[in-house]
Design an enzyme around this catalytic site. Sequence first.
Site: not given
Lengths: 357, 326
Positions: A256, A260, A269
Amino acid sequence: MSVVARFEIRHTQFLNHLGEPTQPLPDFARDPDNLIPYYRAMVLTRTYDAKAVALQRTGQLGTVGSSLGQEAIGTVVGSVMQREDVFLPTYREAGAQIARGVTMTELLRYWSGDERGSDYRGPRQDFPVCITIAAQCAHAVGVAYALKLRKEPRVAVTMMGDGATSKGDFYESLNMAGTWHLPVVFVIANNQWAISVPRSVQSAAETLAQKAVAAGIPGEQVDGNDVVALRYVFDQALQRARSGDGPTLIEALSYRLTDHTTADDARRYRDPEDVSRHWAMEPVARLRNYLVLQKVWGKDDEEKLIAECNERVQAAVNEYLATPPPPPGAMFEHLYATLPAALAWQRDAAASGKIHG
Amino acid sequence: MAEITLVEAVNLALAGEMERDPSVLVLGEDVGADGGVFRATLGLLGRFGKERVIDTPLAEASIAGISIGMAAQGLKPVAEIQFSGFVYPALDHIVNHASRLRHRTCGRLTCPMVLRTPCGAGIHAPEHHSESVETFFAHVPGLRVVIPSSPARAYGLLLAAIRDPDPVIFLEPTRAYRLFKQEVDDNGQALPLDVCFLNREGSDATIVSWGAMLHEVQIAAARLADEGIMAEVIDVATLKPLDMPTILESVAKTGRCVIVHEASRTGGFGAEIAASIAEHGLLSLLAPVQRVAAPDCVVPLPKLEHYFMPDVDQIVAAVRKTLEFA
């Protein structure tokens, strides 16, 4: 002590990250022209995703998740399925849905918060995107049961992320599909991240494909940024399902490359260097490199394609933005086949704008 | 016409509808060779084969989940959850998907499924086998929630549930499965959904109930009648959508209402009925609405179960209380 079961998981790759063949290509890819449609579809998907994010950033769309970096998986799945097959997607598969015939206008309507966006004019039996994780796996098993019961040579195909493989629905569905030998293909788009949780935290299993083993069905891993490998593996799985040889689990490895969703900030993160590293492996440049190496794609083709994709996406945006909002009474439309008498007054109140009457 | 039990009526309705409609199939744990742990699906495997009478792996969430996929493809799955306490894993699929598939696709995909499960206490069953779960489902838009109280109602309402084009939660009161027999004509005629049934006419008080509690309610009404108190008894039957006009009409006539349910009191479906009476029928009340319900405790294991269940005395006392008010 004796060994009562053994397993191995195959990994398939034909084009490395530079777009160079690592082994002789399968028949369908011998003529590089055959791969151009996948390239075009991936670029369209990337253009659509980028536009959707831009619309959200400017207050013209709701929260949306981009498939940036994993476009190859959905593109191949959506393109290779037969029209009469049934697709049950998760929420990050615009490429697959577009390939299935869902229009970008419909997708934008849905992601803007308008249920009419899931009333697909094209693939009438495809499921709407599944927001709850892995539930679509069970629905796919039910669809496949119906297809098999009616002896139709059709296949249910469902897609999910790596996080979904931790859910009970995923395991239960593989198990049921195996026990009934159903025509269903499960495709994991393993993009390494479930929001902020990396694949390593999701499971101690070496591969997600091996989760098929416990269900007694074939499971294999494929380079999810390699269109040729994806089509090769997915073709075989579809063929197995269509000819009565049962389900398959495919783990497609990708990454990815963005947040998100638009509601997320992945910088909180994960290491930007990790992301940069994966940009070198992404599927669009990889296939373009191959096509350029094969001399079937050039600068003019690229410019023309980008202009065409921009135009198509903009046309969809214009159509979407011109869509009148649904009337408030629509909350009660299609709630039941026939609205129960007990709800008539609520519908009437909503329709008149006095929703809390 | 034969006299049969409620569970036999369920079986009769399933068999008849499977015979008439090849798109109907049943699935669940032990529904095949075993005929279901309560024998509701007895004999169906032999008549209709394993493709339509499906012994599933032991996985309640997916029993509901696959039913949605089947239903979207035009089948009419009738799924059995073995005991009501095992239904919770299925809630995700029922609430998030079955209830809204039609709405979110503007009618493109629909979900004509039935989820059957035994419910309620009073049969000295092990833990998790005695739950009253109707309120969980009755809160969910897009569902129908049906609880039969007698063999004839079970037969007619189950036929209606299977034929209904939307998802129906069909809760079968375990205690009533073999409580009494009744003549049921296997005529294939469905009863209407979405309506309450008037079980007994009366002029002094209205008793509203559903499922197995109707048994105690009827005994209470008979005992009250011996004292000259004429109670009207309403079997709600379909909790969602709720037929309030029938209840309000009765309360307008009697001026008194007692709601009886086996589920625990707080947030029970009786609260919804009481609130609706307060909203739409307050001025016809001659006394406060009374609820007779199980206490707000965990359904006890069999040693204390008897104290948990609302009984005839409590119902009679509640009706008297409404009559003695002011």
